[in-house]
Design an enzyme around this catalytic site. Structure first.
Site, short mmCIF file in Angstrom:
data_model
loop_
_atom_site.label_atom_id
_atom_site.label_comp_id
_atom_site.label_asym_id
_atom_site.label_seq_id
_atom_site.Cartn_x
_atom_site.Cartn_y
_atom_site.Cartn_z
NE ARG A 149 -4.29 2.29 2.07
CZ ARG A 149 -4.94 2.25 2.74
NH1 ARG A 149 -4.10 1.66 3.98
NH2 ARG A 149 -5.87 3.56 2.74
CG HIS B 190 4.61 -27.69 13.15
ND1 HIS B 190 4.33 -28.66 12.67
CD2 HIS B 190 3.46 -27.31 12.86
CE1 HIS B 190 3.07 -29.03 11.88
NE2 HIS B 190 2.68 -27.84 11.90
NE ARG C 31 4.27 -25.05 5.33
CZ ARG C 31 2.56 -24.44 4.21
NH1 ARG C 31 2.59 -25.71 3.48
NH2 ARG C 31 1.69 -24.23 5.06
#
Length: 267
Positions: A131, A215, A220
């Protein structure tokens, strides 16, 4: 369109132990026969201290030091590596949450960040704003899956260039370059960003505790994870293995798939 390099990971902060405070606490409970390990990271000493406090297992039972010892404890493990190995085997993961590691991820896309921010527990995020930052030159990383096919890569680039040029045309239509009113510029920039591809390059700072990072690494770097997030996950794993070797002593990489996993039996 500006092609950017593969994602980069930077470790920028990690938990520091305040030795004066810990030593004051140990003095108040009777100076137990325990001291921090000078050869390990502050965070790893902090995890050990948390575990020993939970079970009052600073030293074997000594009636003269009731606050520093436990009548159920006849002997204790010495050495941070051995102590943390037992923590990992027992699954006493809450003590890992006391230690944070903060990374900056650069040249990552909003494809990546949209997946990453799904990890909420024990995590904090600060991301570059679209933005306030106008998109005049779209930074994009092209995945290998696109580069493997020349026709697909050509189409990939064409679409990104079209989106970039459309935003430039809109900026000219509104005459944003000659505007002095920042509020108006912000409103227009906010509108332009709706035409930015989700694959646009960005930067994000992420803080997580070590339990959460364990984790995320296991999730991932999996072969089923998206290409970009696997690249970032691999870098996180390597940094954590180097910075916190005792906490990540049970983490191993599969040589064939590149995925990182945890095996308590190997520690």
């Amino acid at each position: 369109m500006r092609e950017i390099d593969t994602p980069r990971v930077y470790l920028v902060a990690k938990t520091t132990l305040v030795s004066e405070g810990l030593n004051a606490y140990l003095k108040d409970i009777g100076n137990p026969d325990w001291q921090t390990d000078p050869n390990v990271a502050d965070g790893e000493n902090l995890i050990e201290a948390a575990g020993r406090m939970c079970y009052r297992s600073w030293q074997p039972w000594d009636p003269a030091k009731p606050e520093a010892s436990n009548p159920n404890v006849g002997r204790v493990r010495r050495g941070n590596d051995r102590y943390l190995a037992n923590v990992l085997k027992s699954g006493h993961g809450s003590v890992l949450e006391h230690v944070n590691a903060t990374f900056i991820f650069r040249n990552v896309s909003r494809v990546f960040t949209h997946e990453l921010v799904r990890h909420r527990a024990g995590m904090a995020y600060s991301q570059e704003s679209l933005r306030y930052v106008r998109l005049d030159d779209l930074p994009v990383w092209i995945p290998d899956s696109a580069k493997s096919n020349p026709e697909a890569e050509k189409k990939f680039r064409e679409v990104v260039d079209f989106l970039e040029n459309t935003q430039k045309e809109l900026a000219d239509i509104f005459g944003i370059a000659d505007m002095d009113d920042f509020a108006s510029k912000k409103m227009l920039t906010s509108m332009f960003r709706r035409l930015a591809p989700i694959g646009i390059g960005t930067t994000i700072m992420v803080t997580g505790n070590l339990r959460a990072w364990r984790h995320i690494i296991s999730m991932r770097t999996s072969v089923h994870a998206e290409e970009e997030i696997r690249l970032v996950g691999d870098q996180i794993a390597r940094i954590c293995k180097k910075e916190f070797p005792n906490v990540f002593q049970d983490m191993f990489q599969d040589e064939q798939t590149g995925a990182w996993g945890f095996d308590h039996a190997k520690v």
